[in-house]
Design a protein around this motif. Structure first.
Motif, PDB file in Angstrom:
ATOM      1  N   VAL A 131       5.338  -1.918  10.167  1.00  0.00           N
ATOM      2  CA  VAL A 131       4.811  -1.817  11.529  1.00  0.00           C
ATOM      3  C   VAL A 131       5.949  -1.437  12.466  1.00  0.00           C
ATOM      4  O   VAL A 131       6.991  -2.095  12.504  1.00  0.00           O
ATOM      5  CB  VAL A 131       4.166  -3.137  11.984  1.00  0.00           C
ATOM      6  CG1 VAL A 131       3.697  -3.028  13.437  1.00  0.00           C
ATOM      7  CG2 VAL A 131       2.995  -3.494  11.074  1.00  0.00           C
ATOM      8  N   ASP A 186       2.753   1.077  17.174  1.00  0.00           N
ATOM      9  CA  ASP A 186       1.643   0.888  16.242  1.00  0.00           C
ATOM     10  C   ASP A 186       0.690  -0.179  16.773  1.00  0.00           C
ATOM     11  O   ASP A 186       1.086  -1.082  17.518  1.00  0.00           O
ATOM     12  CB  ASP A 186       2.165   0.449  14.862  1.00  0.00           C
ATOM     13  CG  ASP A 186       2.791   1.582  14.073  1.00  0.00           C
ATOM     14  OD1 ASP A 186       2.560   2.756  14.436  1.00  0.00           O
ATOM     15  OD2 ASP A 186       3.512   1.293  13.101  1.00  0.00           O
ATOM     16  N   ARG A 196      -6.558   3.153  14.676  1.00  0.00           N
ATOM     17  CA  ARG A 196      -5.632   3.431  13.576  1.00  0.00           C
ATOM     18  C   ARG A 196      -4.708   2.232  13.345  1.00  0.00           C
ATOM     19  O   ARG A 196      -3.490   2.355  13.195  1.00  0.00           O
ATOM     20  CB  ARG A 196      -4.825   4.707  13.831  1.00  0.00           C
ATOM     21  CG  ARG A 196      -5.688   5.940  14.041  1.00  0.00           C
ATOM     22  CD  ARG A 196      -4.878   7.210  14.113  1.00  0.00           C
ATOM     23  NE  ARG A 196      -4.261   7.498  12.820  1.00  0.00           N
ATOM     24  CZ  ARG A 196      -3.485   8.564  12.588  1.00  0.00           C
ATOM     25  NH1 ARG A 196      -3.245   9.427  13.569  1.00  0.00           N
ATOM     26  NH2 ARG A 196      -2.964   8.756  11.403  1.00  0.00           N
ATOM     27  N   ARG A 202      -2.529  -0.650  11.988  1.00  0.00           N
ATOM     28  CA  ARG A 202      -1.654  -0.706  10.814  1.00  0.00           C
ATOM     29  C   ARG A 202      -1.765  -2.049  10.091  1.00  0.00           C
ATOM     30  O   ARG A 202      -1.542  -2.131   8.889  1.00  0.00           O
ATOM     31  CB  ARG A 202      -0.202  -0.478  11.233  1.00  0.00           C
ATOM     32  CG  ARG A 202       0.024   0.844  11.948  1.00  0.00           C
ATOM     33  CD  ARG A 202      -0.160   2.020  11.018  1.00  0.00           C
ATOM     34  NE  ARG A 202       1.000   2.226  10.165  1.00  0.00           N
ATOM     35  CZ  ARG A 202       1.070   3.116   9.193  1.00  0.00           C
ATOM     36  NH1 ARG A 202       0.011   3.880   8.924  1.00  0.00           N
ATOM     37  NH2 ARG A 202       2.155   3.249   8.476  1.00  0.00           N
ATOM     38  N   ASP A 224      -5.687   3.957   7.416  1.00  0.00           N
ATOM     39  CA  ASP A 224      -4.469   3.628   8.174  1.00  0.00           C
ATOM     40  C   ASP A 224      -4.106   2.155   8.082  1.00  0.00           C
ATOM     41  O   ASP A 224      -2.983   1.776   8.411  1.00  0.00           O
ATOM     42  CB  ASP A 224      -4.649   4.000   9.652  1.00  0.00           C
ATOM     43  CG  ASP A 224      -4.758   5.505   9.868  1.00  0.00           C
ATOM     44  OD1 ASP A 224      -3.828   6.216   9.449  1.00  0.00           O
ATOM     45  OD2 ASP A 224      -5.762   5.958  10.441  1.00  0.00           O
ATOM     46  N   ARG A 272      -2.719  -0.811   6.603  1.00  0.00           N
ATOM     47  CA  ARG A 272      -1.832  -1.103   5.486  1.00  0.00           C
ATOM     48  C   ARG A 272      -1.951  -2.553   5.003  1.00  0.00           C
ATOM     49  O   ARG A 272      -1.763  -2.846   3.833  1.00  0.00           O
ATOM     50  CB  ARG A 272      -0.369  -0.852   5.887  1.00  0.00           C
ATOM     51  CG  ARG A 272      -0.030   0.589   6.166  1.00  0.00           C
ATOM     52  CD  ARG A 272       1.377   0.705   6.747  1.00  0.00           C
ATOM     53  NE  ARG A 272       2.369   0.067   5.889  1.00  0.00           N
ATOM     54  CZ  ARG A 272       3.055   0.700   4.952  1.00  0.00           C
ATOM     55  NH1 ARG A 272       2.841   1.991   4.743  1.00  0.00           N
ATOM     56  NH2 ARG A 272       3.955   0.066   4.240  1.00  0.00           N
TER      57      ARG A 272
END
Length: 560
Positions: free
Chosen positions: A71, A75, A121, A123, A149, A151
Motif C-alpha cells: 500500500v 492508494d 480500486r 488495495r 485491484d 490485494r
C-alpha cells in the motif's frame, strides 16, 4: 492520484488567508498527542481502554505492515468495520501512510461492495469476521474474482478462517511486518494537506453510491469548527454510537478526539439502556447522532427516571426531527440542537446555546460562518424570506467533488456552490427550515436509500408488472420504504416474497421495503408518469384519498 473537482482558486486562497485552512494533516494531531498526552485516554471500547500512545503505536505497526504489503501513498484502503478501537486504529494508520481512507457501512452487501471497491480500486480492505450474525469473510470470498485491484482482505477477528492467499488476519499482518515499524513509517513523506485523505460514499439519490472526496484541510477545518462552535475543551468526553463509517462517525470518533485530545466512548451495537449506562459511567458530554438514537436514549431515560447531568450538547441531524422530541429531550437529557449537513459538507447550519430555544429546537439552525448558504428558486434567483427553494452551499469543509468526475458538473455551480437537491426556506430570524428533497430518496435513520434502485430490482420479479417505491412515515426510523405494486395476472406479492427476492440480489437489508401495497393500478399523469406525490400523501394519511388516487384500489397490504 484520485480525480477531484478543486475549489475555485480564489476560494482556496480566501480560506488560507482567513486561517480556515491550517495546512495541517489529520495524522499530525496524533503525532503531537504521542508527545504531549501519551497517557491520556483516547478510546473507550466496552471494557477496553486505549491511550493516545497506544493508539499511535498500534496505528504505526499497522501502517508499516500495510506499506510492506504494497500500500502506497494515494492508494485507497477500505474498511467495513463496526464501531471499535480497531476502526480508529485503521483510520489513523491510513493517515500515517498518506493513503486514502474509505469507510464502508457494515450493512452493505455484495451489490454495493462490488461497485465501491471496483470504482475506488481499493488495495486493501479491513473487515470483521462475524458481526451481528453475518459472515463477512464468506461474502468477500465471493467478491474477489470481480476485484483485481484488491490485494489484501484483512479480517480483524482472531480465529476467523481465511478463504484464499489474499486473506489474512489483523495479527498475522502486523506480526509479519518488520519490527522497526516506527522507522518505516517515519521515512514516509508527509502528505500534502490538500491531498485527498477520505473517500466516503453517500448512499444518495441514484442507484449507485457516490464517492465524496475530502482533503486533510477540509476535515481538519470541520473538526476545529466543531470545537469552536460548541466550546469543546479538554474536560469533554465524546459519546459516539453513530457508525464510524458515516460522516458523523468519521468526525466524532475517528478525527475530533485526536484534534482536541479528548476521549471517545464507542458503542458498537445500538442499545438505548446500554448507551445511558455508558454516558453516565464515562460522564460523556458531547454527541452527534440522528433521530432514532435521540428517541431511544430519551425513552430509556424517561422509563428509568434517570438524569444525565454530564451532557452539555446533543447535536441531532441526518433525519427529520419532531419539534416535540427535541423539546422533551432537552428537558430530560441536556441541551439538544439540530444540525443540517451532509457527507459533502458535514456541518452547514446549527443552533447553539447562544440561540433562542426556537432556533435550536424548531429550526435547523443558523448558517455556520464562514460557510455560505443560499436558497434559490426555480429560476436560480435567491429566494425571499419563507420562500422554499433549493439549498446551495460552499465552505472550507465542502468536499472536493465526487470520485466519478462525470458527476461534478451537475453538482457544482460555476462559482463553487454545491447543489444539494434539498428544499428549504429561511425564516425572518435567519434560521433555516429543511422542507424536503428534490431527489427521490428514503431517509431511513439518516441512511439515504434510492427508490430508483429498489424499483429497478423489484421490476425484475416475475410477479411485478409495475412498481413505485416512495418514502412513508415510520415511528422508529423516520421513514420507511413503501412499495406500490401492480402484479401480473392478479398474482399476489407479500413482504416475505420481496425480502427473499431482494436478499438474493445481495441488497442491504435497510433497502428492502417494509410496506408492500398491491394495487390495481398506479396513479399517473396524462403522459403516463407515475404521480408519486399522491402515493406519498396516501402513506401519510390512509383515511384521506388524494384526488389523484381516486379509483386506485389497494387490494392487499403487507407491513412489518
Amino acid at each position: 492520484m484520485l480525480p477531484t473537482h478543486p475549489p475555485a482558486p480564489d476560494l482556496a486562497t480566501r480560506y488560507r488567508e482567513a486561517g480556515h485552512w491550517l495546512d495541517r494533516t489529520v495524522g499530525s494531531h496524533l503525532a503531537d498527542l504521542r508527545q504531549r498526552r501519551p497517557g491520556g485516554v483516547a478510546v473507550v471500547d466496552g471494557d477496553r481502554r486505549f491511550t493516545f500512545a497506544e493508539v499511535d503505536r498500534a496505528a504505526t505497526r499497522l501502517a508499516a505492515a500495510l506499506h510492506e504489503d504494497g500500500v502506497a501513498a494515494g492508494d485507497v484502503v477500505s474498511f467495513q468495520l463496526p464501531n471499535s478501537a480497531e476502526a480508529v486504529i485503521a483510520y489513523q494508520a491510513v493517515m500515517k501512510l498518506g493513503a486514502v481512507a474509505n469507510p464502508i457501512v457494515p450493512i452493505y452487501r455484495g451489490r454495493e461492495l462490488r461497485f465501491i471497491l471496483r470504482q475506488a480500486r481499493s488495495r486493501a480492505v479491513l473487515i470483521p469476521g462475524t458481526y451481528r450474525g453475518f459472515d463477512y469473510p464468506a461474502m468477500y470470498a465471493d467478491l474477489l474474482d470481480d476485484l483485481p485491484d484488491l490485494r489484501r482482505v484483512v479480517v480483524v477477528d482472531e480465529g476467523s478462517p481465511t478463504q484464499s492467499d489474499r486473506f489474512t488476519t489483523w495479527s498475522a499482518l502486523i506480526d509479519g511486518a518488520s519490527p522497526d515499524a516506527a522507522a518505516i513509517v517515519g521515512a514516509l513523506p508527509e502528505p500534502d494537506p490538500d491531498d485527498v485523505c477520505l473517500l466516503l460514499y453517500t448512499s444518495g439519490t441514484t442507484a449507485d453510491p457516490k464517492g465524496a472526496l475530502h482533503t486533510h484541510n477540509s476535515l481538519v477545518f470541520e473538526n476545529n469548527s466543531m470545537i469552536q462552535l460548541f466550546d469543546l475543551g479538554e474536560n469533554d468526553v465524546i459519546f459516539n454510537p453513530s457508525p464510524v463509517t458515516h460522516v458523523t462517525g468519521v468526525n466524532c470518533a475517528l478525527t475530533l478526539p485526536f484534534v482536541l485530545g479528548i476521549p471517545v466512548v464507542l458503542q458498537g451495537v445500538w442499545e438505548p439502556f446500554e448507551a445511558l449506562d455508558r454516558i453516565t459511567a464515562t460522564r460523556a458530554s458531547f454527541m452527534i447522532f440522528s433521530t432514532p438514537f435521540l428517541q431511544g436514549l430519551l425513552d430509556a431515560a424517561e422509563s428509568t427516571d434517570r438524569q444525565t447531568p454530564s451532557i452539555r450538547y446533543i447535536v441531532c441531524g441526518g433525519a427529520d426531527i419532531p419539534d416535540e422530541l427535541t423539546r422533551r429531550a432537552t428537558r430530560r437529557l441536556g441541551t439538544v440542537t439540530r444540525m443540517y449537513g451532509a457527507t459533502e459538507g458535514p456541518s452547514v447550519t446549527c443552533g447553539t446555546l447562544a440561540d433562542t430555544e426556537d432556533v435550536r429546537l424548531r429550526s435547523d439552525g443558523r448558517i455556520l460562518d464562514p460557510t455560505e448558504v443560499i436558497v434559490v428558486d426555480g429560476s436560480g434567483n435567491t429566494a425571499g424570506t419563507d420562500v422554499v427553494g433549493e439549498v446551495l452551499w460552499r465552505g472550507p469543509d465542502t468536499f472536493l467533488g465526487y470520485l466519478d468526475p462525470a458527476l461534478n458538473d451537475a453538482a457544482f455551480t460555476a462559482d463553487g456552490y454545491f447543489r444539494t437537491g434539498d428544499l428549504a426556506r429561511f425564516d425572518g430570524a435567519g434560521a433555516i427550515h429543511i422542507e424536503g428533497r428534490i431527489k427521490d430518496i428514503i431517509n431511513r435513520s439518516g441512511e439515504k436509500i434510492s427508490t430508483h434502485e429498489v424499483e429497478n430490482l423489484l421490476s425484475e420479479h416475475p410477479a411485478v408488472a409495475e412498481v413505485a417505491v416512495v418514502a412513508g412515515p415510520d415511528p422508529t426510523t423516520g421513514e420507511r420504504g413503501c412499495a406500490f405494486v401492480v402484479t401480473t395476472d392478479s398474482e399476489t406479492l407479500t413482504l416475505d416474497d420481496v425480502r427473499r427476492f431482494l436478499t438474493a440480489h445481495e441488497v442491504a437489508t435497510q433497502k428492502i421495503p417494509e410496506s408492500i401495497f398491491v394495487v390495481d393500478s398506479l396513479p399517473k399523469t396524462a403522459s403516463g408518469k407515475i404521480q408519486k406525490f399522491a402515493l406519498r400523501d396516501w402513506t401519510q394519511d390512509r383515511n384521506t384519498i388524494p384526488q389523484q388516487m381516486a379509483g386506485v384500489s389497494v387490494r392487499a397490504s403487507y407491513e412489518r
